[in-house]
Design a protein around this motif. Structure first.
Motif, mmCIF file in Angstrom:
data_model
loop_
_atom_site.group_PDB
_atom_site.id
_atom_site.type_symbol
_atom_site.label_atom_id
_atom_site.label_comp_id
_atom_site.label_asym_id
_atom_site.label_seq_id
_atom_site.Cartn_x
_atom_site.Cartn_y
_atom_site.Cartn_z
ATOM 1 N N LEU A 52 0.802 -1.222 0.000
ATOM 2 C CA LEU A 52 0.000 0.000 0.000
ATOM 3 C C LEU A 52 0.836 1.274 0.000
ATOM 4 N N ARG A 53 2.014 1.239 0.607
ATOM 5 C CA ARG A 53 2.798 2.464 0.789
ATOM 6 C C ARG A 53 3.960 2.605 -0.184
ATOM 7 N N PRO A 57 2.345 3.272 -5.975
ATOM 8 C CA PRO A 57 1.484 2.121 -5.692
ATOM 9 C C PRO A 57 0.824 1.608 -6.972
ATOM 10 N N PRO A 58 0.453 0.329 -6.983
ATOM 11 C CA PRO A 58 -0.237 -0.204 -8.163
ATOM 12 C C PRO A 58 -1.600 0.468 -8.309
ATOM 13 N N ASN A 80 -8.490 1.705 7.330
ATOM 14 C CA ASN A 80 -8.340 3.165 7.278
ATOM 15 C C ASN A 80 -7.242 3.562 6.295
ATOM 16 N N GLU A 81 -6.159 2.815 6.278
ATOM 17 C CA GLU A 81 -5.073 3.063 5.320
ATOM 18 C C GLU A 81 -5.578 2.875 3.886
ATOM 19 N N ILE A 82 -6.335 1.820 3.667
ATOM 20 C CA ILE A 82 -6.884 1.559 2.334
ATOM 21 C C ILE A 82 -7.855 2.665 1.927
ATOM 22 N N LYS A 88 -6.970 9.242 -2.004
ATOM 23 C CA LYS A 88 -5.917 10.207 -2.337
ATOM 24 C C LYS A 88 -5.007 9.779 -3.484
ATOM 25 N N LYS A 89 -4.762 8.492 -3.661
ATOM 26 C CA LYS A 89 -3.749 8.044 -4.622
ATOM 27 C C LYS A 89 -4.326 7.337 -5.841
ATOM 28 N N ARG A 90 -5.617 7.265 -5.927
ATOM 29 C CA ARG A 90 -6.277 6.630 -7.070
ATOM 30 C C ARG A 90 -5.867 5.161 -7.241
ATOM 31 N N ILE A 91 -5.817 4.453 -6.145
ATOM 32 C CA ILE A 91 -5.572 3.018 -6.166
ATOM 33 C C ILE A 91 -6.906 2.327 -5.901
#
Length: 158
Positions: A52-53, A57-58, A80-82, A88-91
């Motif tokens: 994830l970090r 990221p994929p 929560n991380e997901i 925010k990161k479009r994953i």
């Protein structure tokens, strides 16, 4: 540190001997614990956080039974991380589960049931069934799952 507060560091190591191998080390106070002594939950958590970090990221991450080996508090922290990263990161993250606790960490509209009918997988959203309308404002997805409401909703979707 939020999850393993007694730890100071988790570092990858590489042994360049006759057979190259990679492993983890975990510093706990004055002791260094080799990765083979870490619990499967700790190793799984480290693997999830690495995935994830990553700096890049994929765009899609698929995780089979994400809750395996993780305690309920850690599941909530991972979810929560997901949620943060998918916003925010479009994953995009697709995770399978049988855990009502994990289901309660997501919105009902994010739950998709997969069922085989005559050998063919069908992907169904229980939130699209009228059957859940009377329940969804009173119970989370996990409770709806354990009550059988989601299964019944999926049966009603053609």
């Amino acid at each position: 540190r939020k999850i393993l507060g007694y730890g100071r560091r988790v570092d990858p190591r590489q042994d360049l001997g006759a057979i190259t191998s990679r492993y983890l080390e975990f510093d706990e106070n004055e002791y260094t614990v080799p990765g083979w002594m870490l619990s499967t939950g700790t190793l799984r958590l480290v693997a999830l956080l690495i995935a994830l970090r990553r700096p890049q990221p994929p765009t899609l991450l698929c995780i089979e039974e994400i809750e395996n080996g993780l305690d309920p508090r850690t599941i909530e922290l991972v979810m929560n991380e997901i949620k943060y990263l998918t916003t925010k990161k479009r994953i995009q993250v697709i995770a399978t589960t049988h855990s009502p606790h994990l289901l309660d960490q997501v919105e009902l509209d994010q739950v998709i049931f997969v069922q085989r009918r005559e050998g063919v997988p069908h992907f169904l959203k229980p939130s699209q069934s009228d059957h859940v309308e009377g329940f969804r404002n009173h119970f989370g997805p996990g409770r709806l799952y354990t009550m059988g409401v989601l299964s019944e909703a999926v049966r009603q979707i053609k």
